[in-house]
Design an enzyme around this catalytic site. Structure first.
Site, mmCIF file in Angstrom:
data_model
loop_
_atom_site.group_PDB
_atom_site.id
_atom_site.type_symbol
_atom_site.label_atom_id
_atom_site.label_comp_id
_atom_site.label_asym_id
_atom_site.label_seq_id
_atom_site.Cartn_x
_atom_site.Cartn_y
_atom_site.Cartn_z
ATOM 1 N N SER A 22 0.834 -1.214 0.000
ATOM 2 C CA SER A 22 0.000 0.000 0.000
ATOM 3 C C SER A 22 0.865 1.260 0.000
ATOM 4 C CB SER A 22 -0.884 0.038 1.250
ATOM 5 O OG SER A 22 -1.911 -0.891 1.127
ATOM 6 N N GLY A 93 -6.299 -3.429 -7.685
ATOM 7 C CA GLY A 93 -7.388 -2.508 -7.359
ATOM 8 C C GLY A 93 -6.842 -1.166 -6.894
ATOM 9 N N ARG A 121 -14.238 -6.536 -10.567
ATOM 10 C CA ARG A 121 -14.385 -5.822 -9.280
ATOM 11 C C ARG A 121 -15.163 -4.508 -9.435
ATOM 12 N NH1 ARG A 121 -8.732 -6.118 -6.281
ATOM 13 N NH2 ARG A 121 -10.022 -5.357 -4.560
ATOM 14 N N SER A 166 -13.539 1.914 2.609
ATOM 15 C CA SER A 166 -12.495 1.590 1.644
ATOM 16 C C SER A 166 -11.464 2.709 1.546
ATOM 17 C CB SER A 166 -13.126 1.339 0.266
ATOM 18 O OG SER A 166 -12.143 1.405 -0.738
ATOM 19 N N GLN A 168 -9.208 2.724 -0.592
ATOM 20 C CA GLN A 168 -8.995 2.979 -2.023
ATOM 21 C C GLN A 168 -9.959 4.054 -2.521
ATOM 22 O OE1 GLN A 168 -9.191 -0.825 -4.021
ATOM 23 N NE2 GLN A 168 -7.246 -1.490 -3.172
ATOM 24 N N ASP A 313 -7.243 -7.468 4.819
ATOM 25 C CA ASP A 313 -6.349 -8.294 3.990
ATOM 26 C C ASP A 313 -5.806 -9.507 4.751
ATOM 27 O OD1 ASP A 313 -6.722 -6.576 1.879
ATOM 28 O OD2 ASP A 313 -4.851 -5.478 2.182
HETATM 29 C C1 S3P Z 1 -5.671 -0.911 0.008
HETATM 30 C C2 S3P Z 1 -6.893 -0.852 0.596
HETATM 31 C C3 S3P Z 1 -7.725 -2.043 0.859
HETATM 32 C C4 S3P Z 1 -6.927 -3.325 0.769
HETATM 33 C C5 S3P Z 1 -6.031 -3.355 -0.419
HETATM 34 C C6 S3P Z 1 -5.057 -2.188 -0.397
HETATM 35 C C7 S3P Z 1 -4.929 0.345 -0.213
HETATM 36 O O1 S3P Z 1 -8.784 -2.071 -0.081
HETATM 37 O O2 S3P Z 1 -7.796 -4.436 0.751
HETATM 38 O O3 S3P Z 1 -5.304 -4.554 -0.447
HETATM 39 O O4 S3P Z 1 -3.712 0.299 -0.456
HETATM 40 O O5 S3P Z 1 -5.553 1.413 -0.129
HETATM 41 P P1 S3P Z 1 -10.157 -1.284 0.230
HETATM 42 O O6 S3P Z 1 -9.720 0.061 0.656
HETATM 43 O O7 S3P Z 1 -10.941 -1.225 -1.027
HETATM 44 O O8 S3P Z 1 -10.810 -2.096 1.288
#
Ligand code: S3P
Length: 425
Positions: A22, A93, A121, A166, A168, A313
């Site tokens: 991340s 993602g 997704r 989330s 993300q 995760d």
């Molecule tokens: C991440 C956020 C998480 C996590 C992913 C990495 C990130 O997803 O599951 O492996 O780096 O921001 P979500 O924020 O969609 O839950």
């Protein structure tokens, strides 16, 4: 590729894992957006972070790999150029969602595609709030990739309450909002990983309704020399392996112990795990420490729903710990697992049935009862790196071992998993 695992008696030693995935994604993105040279040390060598680098190369950014670091020549505010082909985000993602926010503020067209798993997704979770900001972004009719982003007439600041827990989605909005002079406010009712906020010096305030996040162009990335701490999510597989094998003691060096990520340590400690953090320090705003783990007898505990975003995760490997702990493992409130690299509830339940456990599957979780009864099991990775590594640990804890089909997908987050295991035997 089918990978075989034998029962491991004991693990001992000191281990350095790769840079946190991340944080590495963000370090690459922010260095590319900043004007001038940045250096990133210990950047993750994962396929996911390589996807991020390749997307920014297509946007005109130059990356040079040295032995110890990556040198990035950042393009500066709106300095990217229109790519001559689609941006391919592979399995990632984080790449897709974070760069979408940044691309909504550019003056050119882009299309983002990905592999089969990423193409399933959900993307409406970013498309809808980015469109509210004036973004000209479209998903397919199913709300999935490809994402098409065109120049917008006007991006405007937002005052938005997040609808999904989330990081993300939150980061997509933040990376759009850093292009505006006016302040945007994003309200996060739950706590999710806060690397974007910390790395960009974004102001946050906790209140009864959640965290208020205040962002504007003042937070636009600047060039940095940054050392990425090691990955706590990759560490979790080794922590569980050490806890559940006899006479084991390992130290995992320089791990990111940001408190929006350390839920796994808290749950495993509540289960009876002997885990201590040593050499605690702060590096570039991120907390870092060495994690010492000693063999322990574990018992299952209730896992509070508020904790789910923090351990999202790590649930695959946590459920493996649950199989070998006293009492029955249960997880609920985790329906986000259905839209990860695979439907992780289905993938885990399928593998647990293969070893003879009694499994109840719910929309937002599952519970496990009984004891392992099957001999010599073939687990399925479902092309999902965390399912592959969790199954590997299950094989290493099981009396009769186990095989993992499609094991090569571990490279999505940790290409060195097998060597790292080997170094502790
Ligand atoms: C991440 C956020 C998480 C996590 C992913 C990495 C990130 O997803 O599951 O492996 O780096 O921001 P979500 O924020 O969609 O839950």
């Amino acid at each position: 590729m089918i990978q075989e695992f034998k029962k491991v008696e004991s693990v001992r030693g000191e281990i350095h894992l790769g840079g946190d995935k991340s944080i590495s994604h963000r370090a690459v993105m922010f260095a590319a957006m900043a004007k001038g040279e940045s250096k990133i040390y210990n950047c993750s060598a994962s396929e996911d972070v390589t996807s991020t680098i390749s997307c920014f190369e297509k946007l005109g950014c130059n990356f040079e790999r040295d032995d110890d670091f990556i040198r990035v020549e950042g393009k500066g505010f709106k300095g990217f150029s229109e790519p001559s082909e689609d941006l391919y985000a592979g399995n990632s993602g984080t790449t897709t969602r974070l760069i979408s926010g940044m691309l909504c503020a550019q003056n050119f067209n882009t299309v983002i595609t990905g592999d089969e798993s990423l193409s399933r997704r959900p993307m409406r979770r970013i498309v809808d709030p980015l469109r509210l900001m004036g973004g000209n972004i479209f998903a397919s009719e199913h709300g999935t990739l490809p994402l098409r982003i065109a120049p917008s007439k006007k991006i405007k600041p937002t005052n938005y309450r997040l609808q999904v827990a989330s990081a993300q989605v939150k980061s997509a909005l933040l990376l759009c909002a850093v292009h505006l002079d006016e302040e945007s406010i994003i309200i996060e009712p739950w706590s999710t990983r806060n690397h974007t906020e910390k790395m960009l010096g974004i102001k946050t305030e906790k209140s009864k309704e959640g965290t208020y996040i205040y962002v504007s162009k003042k937070n636009y990335p600047k060039p940095v020399e940054f050392t990425v701490p090691c990955d706590i999510s990759s560490s979790a597989f080794f922590i569980v392996l050490a806890l559940l094998t006899r006479n084991s003691e390992i130290v995992i060096k320089n791990v990111s112990i940001n408190d929006t990520r350390t839920g796994i340590i808290e749950v495993l400690k509540n289960m009876g795990g002997q885990i201590t953090i040593e050499n605690f320090r702060t590096d570039n705003g991120e907390e870092v420490g060495d994690i010492r783990v000693i063999s322990s007898e574990l018992h299952n505990v209730e896992i509070p729903v508020e904790m789910i975003p923090n351990i999202i995760d790590e649930i695959p490997i946590l459920s493996i710990a649950g199989v070998f702990a006293e009492g029955n493992f249960k997880i609920s409130g985790a329906k986000e697992l259905r839209v990860k690299e695979s439907d992780r509830i289905k993938s885990l339940c399928d593998n647990f049935r293969r070893i003879g456990l009694s499994v109840n599957e719910y929309e937002d979780g599952f519970d496990l009862k009984g004891k392992i009864s099957a001999q010599s099991v073939m687990f399925e990775s479902f092309g999902d790196h965390r399912i592959a590594m969790a199954s590997a640990v299950l094989g290493m804890l099981n009396e009769t071992g186990g095989k993992v089909n499609g094991f090569e997908c571990v490279a999505i987050s940790n290409p060195n998993f097998l060597n790292q295991v080997e170094s502790l035997l």
